[in-house]
Design an enzyme around this catalytic site. Sequence first.
Site, PDB file in Angstrom:
ATOM      1  N   SER A 224      20.551  58.843  36.687  1.00  0.00           N
ATOM      2  CA  SER A 224      19.457  57.939  36.997  1.00  0.00           C
ATOM      3  C   SER A 224      18.318  58.191  35.584  1.00  0.00           C
ATOM      4  CB  SER A 224      18.658  57.974  38.167  1.00  0.00           C
ATOM      5  OG  SER A 224      17.979  59.492  38.142  1.00  0.00           O
TER       6      SER A 224
ATOM      7  N   ARG B 203      14.113  57.862  34.395  1.00  0.00           N
ATOM      8  CA  ARG B 203      12.711  57.709  34.757  1.00  0.00           C
ATOM      9  C   ARG B 203      11.991  57.678  33.637  1.00  0.00           C
ATOM     10  NH1 ARG B 203      11.665  63.420  37.265  1.00  0.00           N
ATOM     11  NH2 ARG B 203      12.440  63.738  35.433  1.00  0.00           N
TER      12      ARG B 203
ATOM     13  N   GLY C  34      23.523  65.369  26.234  1.00  0.00           N
ATOM     14  CA  GLY C  34      24.045  65.496  24.901  1.00  0.00           C
ATOM     15  C   GLY C  34      25.186  64.793  24.807  1.00  0.00           C
TER      16      GLY C  34
ATOM     17  N   HIS D 221      17.396  66.738  23.519  1.00  0.00           N
ATOM     18  CA  HIS D 221      18.518  67.204  24.466  1.00  0.00           C
ATOM     19  C   HIS D 221      17.549  67.614  25.713  1.00  0.00           C
ATOM     20  CE1 HIS D 221      21.751  70.193  25.628  1.00  0.00           C
ATOM     21  NE2 HIS D 221      21.931  68.892  26.173  1.00  0.00           N
ATOM     22  N   ASP D 222      17.929  67.192  26.889  1.00  0.00           N
ATOM     23  CA  ASP D 222      17.209  67.384  28.089  1.00  0.00           C
ATOM     24  C   ASP D 222      16.832  68.891  28.415  1.00  0.00           C
ATOM     25  OD1 ASP D 222      19.788  67.724  29.011  1.00  0.00           O
ATOM     26  OD2 ASP D 222      19.552  65.888  30.202  1.00  0.00           O
ATOM     27  N   THR D 223      18.134  69.597  28.191  1.00  0.00           N
ATOM     28  CA  THR D 223      18.014  71.181  28.386  1.00  0.00           C
ATOM     29  C   THR D 223      17.102  71.701  27.273  1.00  0.00           C
ATOM     30  OG1 THR D 223      20.478  71.034  28.735  1.00  0.00           O
ATOM     31  CG2 THR D 223      19.404  73.234  28.367  1.00  0.00           C
TER      32      THR D 223
ATOM     33  N   THR E  57      22.983  67.656  37.321  1.00  0.00           N
ATOM     34  CA  THR E  57      24.379  67.424  37.418  1.00  0.00           C
ATOM     35  C   THR E  57      25.253  68.292  36.540  1.00  0.00           C
ATOM     36  OG1 THR E  57      23.747  64.912  37.424  1.00  0.00           O
ATOM     37  CG2 THR E  57      26.061  65.423  36.457  1.00  0.00           C
TER      38      THR E  57
ATOM     39  N   ASN F 125      27.577  76.125  29.361  1.00  0.00           N
ATOM     40  CA  ASN F 125      27.606  74.597  30.118  1.00  0.00           C
ATOM     41  C   ASN F 125      28.591  74.885  31.408  1.00  0.00           C
ATOM     42  OD1 ASN F 125      26.201  72.231  28.309  1.00  0.00           O
ATOM     43  ND2 ASN F 125      27.596  73.860  26.910  1.00  0.00           N
TER      44      ASN F 125
ATOM     45  N   GLY G 252      16.018  69.638  38.965  1.00  0.00           N
ATOM     46  CA  GLY G 252      15.993  68.862  40.516  1.00  0.00           C
ATOM     47  C   GLY G 252      16.858  70.002  41.336  1.00  0.00           C
TER      48      GLY G 252
END
Length: 454
Positions: A16, A18, A83, A242-244, A266, A303, A413
Amino acid sequence: MSARDAYIAADFGGGSGRVMAGTADADGNIELNQIHRFANRQVKLGRHVYWDLPSLFAEMIEGLRMAVAEGYHIRSIGIDSWGVDFGLLDREGELLQLPVCYRDEVSTTGAAEEYFAARSKPDHYAEAGIQIMDINSLYRLARLAKRSELMDAAGAVLFFPDLMSYFLTGNINVEYTIATTSELIDARTRDWNYRVIDSAGLPRRLFGPIVEPGTIRGWLTEEIRRHIGVDYEIPVVAVASHDTASAAAVCPSFDEGATAFLSSGTWSLLGVTIDEPILTEQARMEGFTNEGATDHRITFLQNITGLWILQNLVADWEHAGIPADYPTLIAQAEASTYKDTVDVDSPRLARSGINMEAEIRRLLSEQGAPAPDGEGDIVRCVLLSLARRYARAIKGLDAILPRPVERLRIIGGGSKNNLLNKLTAQSTGLNVEAGPAEATALGNIKMQIQALKP
């Protein structure tokens, strides 16, 4: 309605996306408000699995429009995502190829070994410092390089957040932290590794200017401003896209109490934030990667397949009409005494479109483990498998870092999964702290605020 200054985070995840509004008080405390949430899905077209980039872009624009309608005055926009995935522009700046999903087996299976058929992995790691995985951009681009008609037409490679920024601003640039996931960056110089680019048969012109987190990448186009209903200019800031890296920005560095972070979603990204890359053969053999972080730092991490497994189980059970809400499943798992585990990093669990429960049962059967009795046993098996995998990653960090890890901060999350947190504490023997769940959006907005300071 009076306008309130807000920084907008467009946060794209594998399931998803946001649009979040962040407001800051005089003390720097950030309050988040979710403006718009939307599904992100993979689309099979022909032989390949793609991300629906046009739909995701439209949803982001809708989120911006909704923020304005709610009375926010948008100070800036920052974009982050997973990524490795990229799209191609042609020489006129038009989209030439949609981003292919990293779970597309056709473009990824065997890609790394194909690249290293005549190359040295240790020598390569000493420059790139990235965990070798088939999904990495380098190997997939090396395959595309063999399509001369595609390379002749291509003008730029942009990673997912870079594509979103480009279509917002019209400016072509690549943010540093997302570029490091590609395996095309020299870990020491923190610039494009042209030796690797050349060896992969890729034209150098595809790799545009790199921008650091905290810089302005461009300004919202007039057309988009009209569409969302504003008459003022809005900068698009290069956050740690990069979200991390955005999530890690709100966690202590390793120097602060020997603290490691686990970004739980995820994917599970477990590691530490340090000043310089670790490019040793031991780090390579342990499967660690050196990715870009904020403030010219490095996230040294592994990872690990994460809650993707549980997410697929839930989807399968719901499709079969089996009650599968998370509170019920976690309660069943807490009551379970199942003790056997599977390798969460097994390629068999990474594929899209599989029956996840059947695959887990097959893996357990092959190990001679007893068959799980119901959903509670399956969920406990998954969570215990993840916790033990985290313990192995901590052991690897302890063997490489100058002192052992003493505490683990779980963010994202997955930090709300109390059973997984408990099992992780038991398996690692560490003091485990949970939260914030919204670490990525907080890190995104934190960097926007920093960029716009006078």
